[in-house]
Structures are given as C-alpha cells and as structure tokens.
Design a protein around this motif. Structure first.
Motif: not given
Length: 210
Positions: A4-11, A73-77, A84-86
């Motif tokens: 859900l976190f990864d697909f939040f923008p798509v949803l 404080g987590r790593k951002i892939d 974000l850039g695209v």
C-alpha cells in the motif's frame, strides 16, 4: 502495508482522476482554484481538470512518501528517488501545459529508468540489484542471478513499450480507460510476472537439490 505504501501515489492518482471525471464541475473548480496559477496562461481547460488534479495528487503523494521516510530516518530506495524525479518533471509539464501527454509518458520513462539503473549496475558495476532484493529468499548460483537480472531489465523495457501502446494507440481517445489500465493492468501484470518467476526459480532450486 509495504504494498500500500509503494502504490499509494498510483492509488491516489486513480481515485482523484475517477472522482474528478465523474464530477467535472467540481474538478474544474478545484483545478482553477489550486492549479490555475501553475498553468501556462493561467488557463485550465475543463476537459483536462481531472487529469491535472490527479497528477498534482500523485506528485504530493510521492513527496509525502519521501518525507515520511526521512522523518523516520529510513533509507530511501534509488527507485523512489527516480519516481519523484520523473513525476516532478512529467507531472509538472502536464500541469503547466495542461496536456495529459506528459503524464501518459511517465510510466514508460519510469520503467525505462528502472531498466537503465539495473543494466548499468549489472554491466558496469558488477552489482545485481535484483539479487540484492531477492537473495534473502532464495539461494541461486551466480549465472542464474545474472539471468534473473537481465530478465527484469527486459521486463521493464517491455512494460514501458506496453504503456505507450495502451496510452497512445489502444486508449488514445479514452483517458479514463488508460487510467484504469495503469492501476489494474500494470499491477496485475507485475504480480503475475513476479509469481511466475518465483515459481520457476523455486522449481529450479528443487531440481538442483534433488
């Protein structure tokens, strides 16, 4: 929760677009009020209001994802930074020029960017990023991991081509259908591909252990 976190923008993109498309007066009013100052000439065509709102929502959602990870404080892939850039470039152009062509190119650019990152890492830096992700779940010899990496590269290239086909040929005059396919079609294909590959690799492991 990770899904859900990864697909939040798509949803969110899907939800905002569908609501705006079904409530065009509301969508036009919101787009003029909140996005009018960001568009060329300050104009917001009513026909583009829903896609502009959905694009803005996706930009904000992606920025919030990164903000949340930074605060925790987590790593951002790398893939999330690419996303974000695209979305900033393609989405910003969509809003400024009030032209949905740019946001329709966004999935293709993103998929091809993923493919390029995987290819450069594997060929020039001898680092198999897919192995880094999957190695905790299965043990494979180096030659097989190399093939897995190249299979994912080809998969992302194919997904980019598929998006162009759907956006500009199959659903060229039906943005709503493309938005639906973007969520359900691509998500379904992604999971089907992942499951098929996992089954094939599991079968390979069992045969090697036999």
């Amino acid at each position: 929760m990770k899904f859900l976190f990864d697909f939040f923008p798509v949803l969110l993109f899907f939800g905002v677009y569908k609501y705006g498309d079904n409530n065009q007066d509301w969508a036009h009013r919101m787009a003029v009020e909140f996005l009018g100052f960001m568009t060329a000439g300050g104009a917001v065509p009513a026909s583009q209001s829903a896609i502009l709102l959905a694009t803005a929502a996706a930009i904000v959602a992606t920025a919030l994802q990164i903000g949340y990870l930074l605060v925790r404080g987590r790593k951002i892939d790398t893939m999330l930074w690419l996303s974000l850039g695209v979305i900033l470039v393609a989405g910003g152009a969509t809003i400024y020029f009030h032209d949905e062509t740019f946001i329709k190119w966004k999935p293709t650019i993103l998929y091809w960017a993923f493919a390029a990152v995987l290819l450069v890492a594997q060929v020039f830096y001898r680092k198999n990023l897919m192995r880094s992700v999957m190695e905790a779940h299965m043990n494979l010899p180096d030659p097989v991991w190399n093939r897995v990496g190249y299979v994912w590269i080809l998969f992302f290239v194919a997904m980019g081509l598929l998006n162009l086909l759907m956006a500009f040929v199959v659903f060229r005059t039906d943005t709503s259908a493309w938005v639906s396919f973007k969520l359900f079609g691509f998500t379904g294909i992604f999971f089907a591909f992942t499951m098929i590959q996992a089954m094939m690799l599991s079968k390979y492991i069992k045969e090697e252990d036999a």
